[in-house]
Scaffold this motif. Structure first.
Motif, PDB file in Angstrom:
ATOM      1  N   PHE A 174       4.836 142.004 -32.964  1.00  0.00           N
ATOM      2  CA  PHE A 174       5.499 142.285 -34.238  1.00  0.00           C
ATOM      3  C   PHE A 174       6.259 143.601 -34.259  1.00  0.00           C
ATOM      4  O   PHE A 174       7.119 143.810 -35.116  1.00  0.00           O
ATOM      5  CB  PHE A 174       4.461 142.294 -35.375  1.00  0.00           C
ATOM      6  CG  PHE A 174       3.721 141.005 -35.532  1.00  0.00           C
ATOM      7  CD1 PHE A 174       4.306 139.924 -36.155  1.00  0.00           C
ATOM      8  CD2 PHE A 174       2.433 140.870 -35.035  1.00  0.00           C
ATOM      9  CE1 PHE A 174       3.628 138.719 -36.295  1.00  0.00           C
ATOM     10  CE2 PHE A 174       1.738 139.670 -35.172  1.00  0.00           C
ATOM     11  CZ  PHE A 174       2.343 138.597 -35.799  1.00  0.00           C
ATOM     12  N   LEU A 175       5.931 144.497 -33.344  1.00  0.00           N
ATOM     13  CA  LEU A 175       6.476 145.857 -33.399  1.00  0.00           C
ATOM     14  C   LEU A 175       8.003 145.903 -33.344  1.00  0.00           C
ATOM     15  O   LEU A 175       8.626 146.649 -34.126  1.00  0.00           O
ATOM     16  CB  LEU A 175       5.865 146.699 -32.289  1.00  0.00           C
ATOM     17  CG  LEU A 175       6.051 148.212 -32.400  1.00  0.00           C
ATOM     18  CD1 LEU A 175       5.530 148.735 -33.735  1.00  0.00           C
ATOM     19  CD2 LEU A 175       5.334 148.914 -31.250  1.00  0.00           C
ATOM     20  N   PRO A 176       8.665 145.151 -32.462  1.00  0.00           N
ATOM     21  CA  PRO A 176      10.133 145.232 -32.428  1.00  0.00           C
ATOM     22  C   PRO A 176      10.780 144.882 -33.767  1.00  0.00           C
ATOM     23  O   PRO A 176      11.708 145.576 -34.216  1.00  0.00           O
ATOM     24  CB  PRO A 176      10.513 144.230 -31.336  1.00  0.00           C
ATOM     25  CG  PRO A 176       9.323 144.190 -30.437  1.00  0.00           C
ATOM     26  CD  PRO A 176       8.143 144.308 -31.365  1.00  0.00           C
ATOM     27  N   ALA A 177      10.303 143.810 -34.414  1.00  0.00           N
ATOM     28  CA  ALA A 177      10.881 143.421 -35.709  1.00  0.00           C
ATOM     29  C   ALA A 177      10.557 144.455 -36.783  1.00  0.00           C
ATOM     30  O   ALA A 177      11.391 144.750 -37.646  1.00  0.00           O
ATOM     31  CB  ALA A 177      10.366 142.042 -36.126  1.00  0.00           C
ATOM     32  N   CYS A 178       9.347 145.025 -36.737  1.00  0.00           N
ATOM     33  CA  CYS A 178       8.980 146.075 -37.699  1.00  0.00           C
ATOM     34  C   CYS A 178       9.932 147.256 -37.586  1.00  0.00           C
ATOM     35  O   CYS A 178      10.433 147.772 -38.592  1.00  0.00           O
ATOM     36  CB  CYS A 178       7.545 146.528 -37.464  1.00  0.00           C
ATOM     37  SG  CYS A 178       6.278 145.380 -38.054  1.00  0.00           S
ATOM     38  N   ARG A 179      10.188 147.684 -36.370  1.00  0.00           N
ATOM     39  CA  ARG A 179      11.068 148.840 -36.164  1.00  0.00           C
ATOM     40  C   ARG A 179      12.511 148.509 -36.521  1.00  0.00           C
ATOM     41  O   ARG A 179      13.238 149.355 -37.065  1.00  0.00           O
ATOM     42  CB  ARG A 179      10.937 149.325 -34.727  1.00  0.00           C
ATOM     43  CG  ARG A 179       9.589 150.004 -34.491  1.00  0.00           C
ATOM     44  CD  ARG A 179       9.429 150.568 -33.120  1.00  0.00           C
ATOM     45  NE  ARG A 179       8.203 151.358 -33.046  1.00  0.00           N
ATOM     46  CZ  ARG A 179       7.620 151.732 -31.920  1.00  0.00           C
ATOM     47  NH1 ARG A 179       8.169 151.396 -30.755  1.00  0.00           N
ATOM     48  NH2 ARG A 179       6.513 152.446 -31.939  1.00  0.00           N
ATOM     49  N   LYS A 180      12.932 147.293 -36.243  1.00  0.00           N
ATOM     50  CA  LYS A 180      14.299 146.889 -36.577  1.00  0.00           C
ATOM     51  C   LYS A 180      14.558 146.999 -38.077  1.00  0.00           C
ATOM     52  O   LYS A 180      15.648 147.410 -38.496  1.00  0.00           O
ATOM     53  CB  LYS A 180      14.537 145.451 -36.104  1.00  0.00           C
ATOM     54  CG  LYS A 180      15.916 144.901 -36.437  1.00  0.00           C
ATOM     55  CD  LYS A 180      16.077 143.488 -35.900  1.00  0.00           C
ATOM     56  CE  LYS A 180      17.436 142.906 -36.256  1.00  0.00           C
ATOM     57  NZ  LYS A 180      17.606 141.520 -35.722  1.00  0.00           N
ATOM     58  N   TYR A 181      13.531 146.649 -38.873  1.00  0.00           N
ATOM     59  CA  TYR A 181      13.724 146.630 -40.321  1.00  0.00           C
ATOM     60  C   TYR A 181      13.054 147.803 -41.043  1.00  0.00           C
ATOM     61  O   TYR A 181      12.975 147.824 -42.270  1.00  0.00           O
ATOM     62  CB  TYR A 181      13.218 145.295 -40.888  1.00  0.00           C
ATOM     63  CG  TYR A 181      14.050 144.136 -40.416  1.00  0.00           C
ATOM     64  CD1 TYR A 181      15.326 143.917 -40.937  1.00  0.00           C
ATOM     65  CD2 TYR A 181      13.592 143.280 -39.405  1.00  0.00           C
ATOM     66  CE1 TYR A 181      16.112 142.858 -40.486  1.00  0.00           C
ATOM     67  CE2 TYR A 181      14.377 142.226 -38.950  1.00  0.00           C
ATOM     68  CZ  TYR A 181      15.628 142.026 -39.495  1.00  0.00           C
ATOM     69  OH  TYR A 181      16.422 140.982 -39.045  1.00  0.00           O
ATOM     70  N   GLY A 182      12.596 148.799 -40.288  1.00  0.00           N
ATOM     71  CA  GLY A 182      12.074 150.017 -40.896  1.00  0.00           C
ATOM     72  C   GLY A 182      10.754 149.861 -41.614  1.00  0.00           C
ATOM     73  O   GLY A 182      10.509 150.528 -42.634  1.00  0.00           O
TER      74      GLY A 182
END
Length: 256
Positions: free
Chosen positions: A133-141
């Motif tokens: 999940f981390l990449p999507a979390c970082r992409k959307y702040g």
């Protein structure tokens, strides 16, 4: 900078957990507003799940009631977007990995950004699998918030070093390791965390007197009321917001 950090700027933070849709979203909105107006620094919004295995019976029953009342993830996103017109403190979602998977991680995190959700807690997500999940979390702040249970010093340090938002400390269960002694004292766990990061840490409690809550807060940066508001909502229904305000004022006075 993470908006979540603002919850810890003015002394010990008080974090409230509220299940969305129990007994209905209108009452949830009133409860959240009452919490924010009376001094809550951050609010966890629980997205109901049909099998909340990491929760105690109080929150399990709240999830069941909310789902039986017709609450869906889409309705909760719409609810939060409307709520944001009056509530400015940090908000984080707490739910289960399957909820995010079934919704679609990319779609879920994009919706979080649109609804101005600041963080995500997934109690069933092992630290070693957070890359799901981390990449999507970082992409959307959206901060992916890590949980720390009584564990080995090595594991506590590993989780702390990668933490973002804040660290969620829970009293258990412990994770065994034949190579290191298990740490159970919150003050000592906080000491280990401080060697690895300056990110705030808050400790959760289920049932405790206000005085016990203040004692717990002495070793960390804030406290998390896990079931107090769920119980008030179950007991008082639409009248719960008044009782929520009184409860928070009592705790905040003791936290100083």
């Amino acid at each position: 900078m993470s908006k979540i950090l603002s919850a810890f700027e003015d002394g010990k933070a008080f974090i409230a957990f509220i299940t969305c849709g129990d007994p209905d979203l209108g009452t949830t909105a009133a409860a959240v507003r009452a919490a924010a107006e009376n001094g809550a620094d951050l609010i966890q919004l629980g997205i109901p799940f049909s099998d909340p295995t990491a929760e105690g019976p109080v929150i399990q029953q709240a999830s069941i009631r909310a789902l039986q009342g017709g609450v869906t993830t889409d309705k909760i996103f719409d609810f939060v977007k409307e709520l944001r017109s009056t509530v400015q403190i940090p908000l984080v979602f707490t739910t289960y990995s399957n909820v995010v998977f079934s919704y679609g991680a990319e779609r879920f995190l994009a919706a979080c950004k649109e609804a101005e959700i600041d963080g995500l807690i997934l109690p069933d997500l092992p630290f070693e699998e957070k890359e799901e999940f981390l990449p999507a979390c970082r992409k959307y702040g959206v901060d992916l918030i890590s949980m720390i249970a009584p564990s080995t010093e090595k594991r506590i340090s590993m989780i702390a070093e990668a933490a973002e938002g804040f660290l969620y400390m829970t009293p258990g269960p412990a994770v065994p390791d034949t190579n290191s002694q298990i740490k159970t004292d919150p003050a000592h766990i906080t000491e280990i965390i401080r060697r690895s990061t300056n990110i705030p840490c808050a400790i959760s409690y289920d049932t405790a007197t206000p005085e016990q809550v203040a004692e717990m807060a002495a070793c960390c940066d804030g406290v998390i009321a896990v079931s107090a508001f769920v119980e008030l909502l179950e007991k008082y229904g639409e009248d719960a917001p008044d009782h929520i305000g009184t409860y928070i004022q009592t705790i905040k006075t003791l936290l100083g």
